[in-house]
Design an enzyme around this catalytic site. Structure first.
Site, short mmCIF file in Angstrom:
data_model
loop_
_atom_site.label_atom_id
_atom_site.label_comp_id
_atom_site.label_asym_id
_atom_site.label_seq_id
_atom_site.Cartn_x
_atom_site.Cartn_y
_atom_site.Cartn_z
N ASP A 114 42.07 -1.09 -57.82
CA ASP A 114 42.68 0.19 -57.35
C ASP A 114 42.49 0.85 -56.24
OD1 ASP A 114 39.92 0.82 -57.63
OD2 ASP A 114 40.23 2.41 -59.14
N GLU A 140 47.55 -0.09 -57.72
CA GLU A 140 47.75 0.78 -58.95
C GLU A 140 48.73 1.71 -58.56
OE1 GLU A 140 44.38 2.85 -61.73
OE2 GLU A 140 44.83 4.06 -59.79
N LYS A 170 59.75 0.64 -52.19
CA LYS A 170 60.59 0.63 -53.31
C LYS A 170 60.94 1.71 -54.37
CE LYS A 170 58.87 -4.11 -53.94
NZ LYS A 170 60.16 -5.12 -54.14
N ALA A 225 46.01 16.92 -65.07
CA ALA A 225 44.98 16.08 -64.49
C ALA A 225 44.31 16.43 -63.30
CB ALA A 225 45.77 14.56 -64.06
#
Length: 219
Positions: free
Chosen positions: A77, A144, A25, A156
């Site tokens: 997740d 997730e 998608k 991160a």
């Protein structure tokens, strides 16, 4: 044992296929923007599937029996997709384009951009449920999805490496530097967003930096 192994493989495959559905998608959106729009909000798409050992360890930490039903009801997740965007506004735009598709259901949404974590971590986290059509029928699989800017992703990644190196026992002065770096990354995002808007002739109202509203499906 062979029967258990086969059942385990089928169980994990559902999550892989759910992850593949979400990637498809997003890839379609990315390709469409590349062909029919002057600007593409999606810079990069990556994914990861937790190993069964990782899932069992997580169940152990929660003090739960690692049965298939318990894992299905507790761990959301196992399959993960990360989308990297150039600007904060792109993060919300991509999330809305994904979550408003008819076969996607939003189970959970955590906006760590509007409300960053104490250490400065920023990202938009979504748990979406996607149908996977198999020979055994339709299976609704949670995936997730993390959507963040390049600056947020860089921070991160660095945080993860630091915590891994120090086995989560990071010296306080390094934590302070890391939090300060998060503020710098946030300021960079805001500055780049302003430049981007000015380049395209958009003048935001002074003092308004709130992200556009996302309409998640009620759970």
């Amino acid at each position: 044992m062979r029967s258990l192994r086969d059942e385990t493989e089928r169980f994990m495959l559902r999550y892989k296929f759910g992850m593949d559905e979400v990637i498809t998608k997003l890839s379609i959106l990315r390709e469409e923007f590349g062909h029919t729009h002057a600007y593409n909000p999606i810079e990069h798409i990556s994914s990861r599937l937790k190993s069964l050992d990782s899932v069992i360890e997580k169940m152990d930490r929660k003090g739960l029996d690692p049965s298939f039903d318990a894992i299905r009801e507790t761990i959301t997740d196992i399959a993960g997709v990360r989308v990297t965007c150039s600007f904060v506004s792109d993060v919300y735009r991509v999330a809305e384009l994904l979550t408003t598709q008819g076969d996607i259901r939003v189970l959970k949404r955590k906006d760590y951009i509007a409300q960053p974590k104490a250490n400065g971590y920023q990202s938009l986290h979504l748990i979406v449920e996607v149908p996977v059509f198999l020979s055994t029928g339709t299976h609704h699989v949670p995936v997730e999805v993390q959507v963040r800017t390049i600056a947020m992703d860089f921070w991160a990644s660095l945080e993860h490496k630091i915590y891994y190196k120090y086995d989560r026992l990071v010296p306080s002065e390094l934590l302070e530097d890391l939090t300060d770096a998060a503020r710098t990354a946030s300021e960079l995002d805001a500055r780049m967003e302003r430049l981007h808007r000015e380049l395209h002739g958009e003048r935001p109202t002074p003092g308004t930096t709130s992200p556009p509203t996302i309409r998640p499906v009620a759970v």
